[in-house]
Design a protein around this motif. Structure first.
Motif, PDB file in Angstrom:
ATOM      1  N   ALA A   1       0.837  -1.207   0.000  1.00 31.56           N
ATOM      2  CA  ALA A   1       0.000   0.000   0.000  1.00 31.56           C
ATOM      3  C   ALA A   1       0.873   1.259   0.000  1.00 31.56           C
ATOM      4  N   VAL A   2       1.950   1.245   0.792  1.00 34.65           N
ATOM      5  CA  VAL A   2       2.839   2.401   0.866  1.00 34.65           C
ATOM      6  C   VAL A   2       3.500   2.635  -0.499  1.00 34.65           C
ATOM      7  N   ASN A   3       3.918   1.535  -1.128  1.00 26.99           N
ATOM      8  CA  ASN A   3       4.626   1.670  -2.405  1.00 26.99           C
ATOM      9  C   ASN A   3       3.765   2.279  -3.495  1.00 26.99           C
TER      10      ASN A   3
ATOM     11  N   SER B   1      10.683   7.218   4.530  1.00 32.13           N
ATOM     12  CA  SER B   1      10.482   5.936   5.221  1.00 32.13           C
ATOM     13  C   SER B   1       9.524   6.038   6.399  1.00 32.13           C
ATOM     14  N   ILE B   2       8.643   5.060   6.485  1.00 31.03           N
ATOM     15  CA  ILE B   2       7.705   4.938   7.596  1.00 31.03           C
ATOM     16  C   ILE B   2       7.731   3.484   8.068  1.00 31.03           C
ATOM     17  N   GLY B   3       6.935   3.126   9.055  1.00 33.68           N
ATOM     18  CA  GLY B   3       7.028   1.745   9.543  1.00 33.68           C
ATOM     19  C   GLY B   3       5.836   1.302  10.358  1.00 33.68           C
TER      20      GLY B   3
ATOM     21  N   TYR C   1       9.767  -4.259  14.550  1.00 31.78           N
ATOM     22  CA  TYR C   1       9.206  -3.240  13.653  1.00 31.78           C
ATOM     23  C   TYR C   1       9.460  -3.647  12.219  1.00 31.78           C
ATOM     24  N   CYS C   2       8.669  -3.083  11.334  1.00 37.06           N
ATOM     25  CA  CYS C   2       8.911  -3.259   9.910  1.00 37.06           C
ATOM     26  C   CYS C   2       9.082  -1.866   9.328  1.00 37.06           C
ATOM     27  N   MET C   3      10.163  -1.653   8.587  1.00 36.25           N
ATOM     28  CA  MET C   3      10.386  -0.344   7.979  1.00 36.25           C
ATOM     29  C   MET C   3      10.101  -0.408   6.482  1.00 36.25           C
ATOM     30  N   TYR C   4       9.231   0.504   6.048  1.00 35.61           N
ATOM     31  CA  TYR C   4       8.924   0.608   4.620  1.00 35.61           C
ATOM     32  C   TYR C   4       9.827   1.685   4.050  1.00 35.61           C
ATOM     33  N   GLY C   5      11.024   1.292   3.665  1.00 35.51           N
ATOM     34  CA  GLY C   5      12.027   2.249   3.199  1.00 35.51           C
ATOM     35  C   GLY C   5      12.485   1.875   1.803  1.00 35.51           C
ATOM     36  N   SER C   6      13.756   2.142   1.526  1.00 37.53           N
ATOM     37  CA  SER C   6      14.270   1.809   0.197  1.00 37.53           C
ATOM     38  C   SER C   6      14.163   0.306  -0.012  1.00 37.53           C
TER      39      SER C   6
END
Ligand code: AHG
Ligand code: MN
Ligand code: MN
Ligand code: MN
Length: 336
Positions: free
Chosen positions: A48-50, A132-134, A165-170
């Motif tokens: 969803a973030v992507n 980046s968010i998480g 945690y899960c990081m939605y980053g690169s």
């Protein structure tokens, strides 16, 4: 070659947790099932973030949460996904989310022994600009056969059985501790699996970076102000520290864990308890820091010793490399 082994002998997060659980003969696989539902939530939010910008997921949902913050569409969506994934796991009894005023008590047919406290989307002010968010989570367990009650989640962080945690980053990275060290897994999008890429993470004993919202400096207390001054103008001949602050706790803590240094969200005159929430921000991150060899301090004591009175309680927090946290502890001790 050892370096190549991981490419063909894939240690997925499920395989890793199954290995860990097999060390406990009494384990019936409940934790593995719970974790696979958390992982599903993380994969969904990652997707969803992507595509947030394309799928009209940017912007406000039009509601305010119990913290008085405006909810973003992705806050609401992520919360729904995690609540549904956790309830349907059949392994949870109490859920506490940043986005829900009250705890969710899971009804008997779906009820299990785990309590999950979570921040479905952390750093949501960063969504609209693609930073980046998480997701942050912590897990407690109740005794078999006990009736769940709110006190089961109002427990010190040291009683957690797991945190992560899960990081939605690169890339999408899930960092997990089940109480015996910290491991990092990276999502391989082509496989849809989290693969162990950062085994046994240890935070450097001392770091070169400090991370704080300096815009609040005029309202800080003396120890925090003195500490940050020392970072910039060290008097002992050591080099000044670099400042890095993203404003997403997950991203700031992830960098701190890998590179070393200190992350601060102190009290200030306007928010005497700081901003970050004890159950689903302070505790899981403090648990990971200690498991990685670092420390976490509230300005008064060890963060994991705190006994929260309310599910959305806040606390000041200083966490990171062992030696760096020692310094801020010394400044608070000198105040007394
Ligand atoms: P959330 O997006 O879950 O409400 O959390 C925001 C938190 C945390 O991610 C970050 O460390 C902090 O807010 C940043 O606060 P400031 O903007 O006050 O620096
Ligand atoms: Mn929020
Ligand atoms: Mn948060
Ligand atoms: Mn959040």
């Amino acid at each position: 070659h050892a370096a190549d082994a991981h490419r063909t002998d894939l240690m997925t997060i499920t395989r890793y947790v199954l290995n860990e659980q097999s060390k406990h003969p009494e384990s019936r696989g409940d934790f593995t099932i719970l974790l696979s539902h958390i992982v599903l939530g993380c994969k969904f939010v990652c997707t969803a973030v992507n595509k947030a910008g394309l799928a009209k997921l940017i912007g406000l949902a039009g509601e305010t949460n119990v913290q008085g913050e405006e909810q973003k569409k992705l806050d609401v969506l992520s919360n729904e996904v995690f609540i549904k994934a956790l309830v349907s796991s059949g392994r949870t009894c109490i859920l506490v989310s940043e986005e829900d005023e009250e705890a969710t008590f899971v009804e008997p047919p779906n009820r299990g022994k785990y309590c999950v406290v979570f921040d479905p989307l952390d750093g949501s002010s960063n969504i609209d600009c693609g930073v980046s968010i998480g997701t942050i989570f912590g897990i407690y367990a109740i005794e078999d056969g006990e009736e769940p009650k709110i006190e089961d989640v109002l427990q010190p962080g040291k009683n957690m059985v797991a945190a992560g945690y899960c990081m939605y980053g690169s890339s999408c990275t899930l960092v997990l501790s089940t109480g015996s060290g910290v491991n990092g897994f990276t999502l391989d999008p082509s496989l849809g699996e989290f693969i162990l890429t950062h085994p046994d993470i240890k935070i450097p004993k001392k770091g070169k970076i400090y991370s704080v919202n300096e815009g609040n400096a005029k309202n800080w207390d003396t120890p925090t102000a003195k500490y940050v001054e020392k970072c910039k103008f060290p008097q002992d001949g050591s080099p000044a520290k670099s400042l890095r602050y993203i404003g997403s706790m997950v991203a700031d803590v992830h960098r701190t864990l890998l590179y070393g240094g200190i992350f601060l969200y102190p009290a200030d005159k306007k928010s005497p308890n700081g901003k970050l929430r004890v159950l689903y921000e302070v505790f899981p991150m403090s648990y990971l820091m200690e498991q990685a060899g670092g420390q976490s301090f509230t300005g008064k004591g060890r963060a994991l010793d705190l006994l929260p009175n309310k599910i959305h309680e806040r606390s000041p927090i200083f966490l990171g490399s062992f030696d760096d946290v020692e310094e801020i502890k010394a400044l608070y001790a000198a105040e007394e």
